[in-house]
Motif scaffolding. Structure first.
Motif, mmCIF file in Angstrom:
data_model
loop_
_atom_site.group_PDB
_atom_site.id
_atom_site.type_symbol
_atom_site.label_atom_id
_atom_site.label_comp_id
_atom_site.label_asym_id
_atom_site.label_seq_id
_atom_site.Cartn_x
_atom_site.Cartn_y
_atom_site.Cartn_z
ATOM 1 N N ASP A 44 0.813 -1.215 0.000
ATOM 2 C CA ASP A 44 0.000 0.000 0.000
ATOM 3 C C ASP A 44 0.844 1.261 0.000
ATOM 4 O O ASP A 44 0.545 2.215 -0.722
ATOM 5 N N GLY A 45 1.894 1.282 0.795
ATOM 6 C CA GLY A 45 2.739 2.467 0.890
ATOM 7 C C GLY A 45 3.414 2.804 -0.432
ATOM 8 O O GLY A 45 3.402 3.959 -0.868
ATOM 9 N N GLN A 46 4.009 1.797 -1.055
ATOM 10 C CA GLN A 46 4.676 2.024 -2.334
ATOM 11 C C GLN A 46 3.663 2.416 -3.405
ATOM 12 O O GLN A 46 3.917 3.311 -4.207
ATOM 13 N N PHE A 47 2.519 1.769 -3.404
ATOM 14 C CA PHE A 47 1.481 2.086 -4.383
ATOM 15 C C PHE A 47 1.044 3.546 -4.250
ATOM 16 O O PHE A 47 0.975 4.278 -5.242
ATOM 17 N N THR A 48 0.786 3.974 -3.031
ATOM 18 C CA THR A 48 0.377 5.362 -2.794
ATOM 19 C C THR A 48 1.461 6.331 -3.237
ATOM 20 O O THR A 48 1.175 7.345 -3.890
ATOM 21 N N TYR A 49 2.699 6.030 -2.902
ATOM 22 C CA TYR A 49 3.820 6.881 -3.284
ATOM 23 C C TYR A 49 3.921 7.008 -4.800
ATOM 24 O O TYR A 49 4.074 8.113 -5.334
ATOM 25 N N LEU A 50 3.799 5.911 -5.513
ATOM 26 C CA LEU A 50 3.905 5.927 -6.970
ATOM 27 C C LEU A 50 2.730 6.665 -7.614
ATOM 28 O O LEU A 50 2.920 7.412 -8.581
ATOM 29 N N VAL A 51 1.542 6.486 -7.061
ATOM 30 C CA VAL A 51 0.373 7.198 -7.594
ATOM 31 C C VAL A 51 0.539 8.699 -7.388
ATOM 32 O O VAL A 51 0.267 9.491 -8.293
ATOM 33 N N VAL A 52 1.028 9.100 -6.218
ATOM 34 C CA VAL A 52 1.261 10.524 -5.954
ATOM 35 C C VAL A 52 2.297 11.083 -6.923
ATOM 36 O O VAL A 52 2.129 12.187 -7.458
#
Length: 168
Positions: free
Chosen positions: A116-124
Motif C-alpha cells: 500500500d505504501g509504495q502504491f500510494t507513493y507511486l500514484v502521488v
C-alpha cells in the motif's frame, strides 16, 4: 492595457518562459523518482516481465519528449502545449497499468507484489508529474497568447508609424 503590463509583455520577447520550463523539468524529475522506485523492487520476480521492458522504453521516450517540450516552451512555442497535455494524460493512465496491476497481484508467498505504501507513493508521483505537465501547458498557452498579441500590436504600431513618416 497600462504601461506596466506593456513593459512586462515586452520583456517576454527577451526572457525565457522559466515557469513552464521548470514545471516540465519537475515532471521529469518526478517520473525519474517513479521509475527508480518501481524498478528497484524485485518482488518474487514479478517485475521480470515484458511489461517492465515496455515501461523502461516508455520512460526513456517520456523523458526525451518532455525535455524537447521543455526546450520548446522555454522559447514560447505554443505548439508544445498540446504534447505536454498528452504526456500529462498518459501519466495519469499509467497509474492503471503497472502500479495498479502490481498492487492487486498476490505473490506465491502470499504478499502483494506492491504494498500500500509504495502504491500510494507511486500514484502521488504520477499525479504530481501530470499536474506539473498540464500546468506547464496552461502557463505556456497563456503566455504565448499574450506574447503573440503584444507582437501583433507592436507590428501595427510600427506599420502606423511608417505610414505617418511616409505621409510627412
Amino acid at each position: 492595457m497600462n504601461e506596466e503590463q506593456m513593459i512586462r509583455r515586452d520583456r517576454m520577447r527577451f526572457k525565457n518562459n522559466k515557469l513552464s520550463a521548470n514545471l516540465t523539468l519537475l515532471a521529469i524529475l518526478l517520473d525519474v523518482l517513479y521509475f527508480v522506485n518501481i524498478y528497484q523492487n524485485d518482488a518474487d520476480h514479478y517485475y521480470h516481465t515484458w511489461m517492465i521492458g515496455v515501461s523502461i522504453v516508455y520512460n526513456l521516450i517520456f523523458m526525451l519528449a518532455a525535455f524537447l517540450a521543455e526546450e520548446g516552451v522555454k522559447s514560447y512555442h505554443k505548439a508544445y502545449t498540446y504534447p505536454l497535455i498528452l504526456l500529462g494524460a498518459i501519466q495519469i493512465a499509467r497509474i492503471f497499468i503497472l502500479p495498479m496491476d502490481a498492487h492487486s497481484t498476490t505473490l506465491d508467498s502470499g504478499a502483494l507484489a506492491m504494498g500500500d505504501g509504495q502504491f500510494t507513493y507511486l500514484v502521488v508521483l504520477l499525479i504530481a508529474s501530470a499536474v506539473c505537465l498540464v500546468a506547464a501547458a496552461v502557463v505556456n498557452f497563456i503566455k504565448c497568447t499574450a506574447l503573440q498579441a503584444h507582437m501583433k500590436m507592436l507590428e501595427e504600431r510600427s506599420a502606423a508609424g511608417a505610414l505617418s513618416q511616409k505621409s510627412a
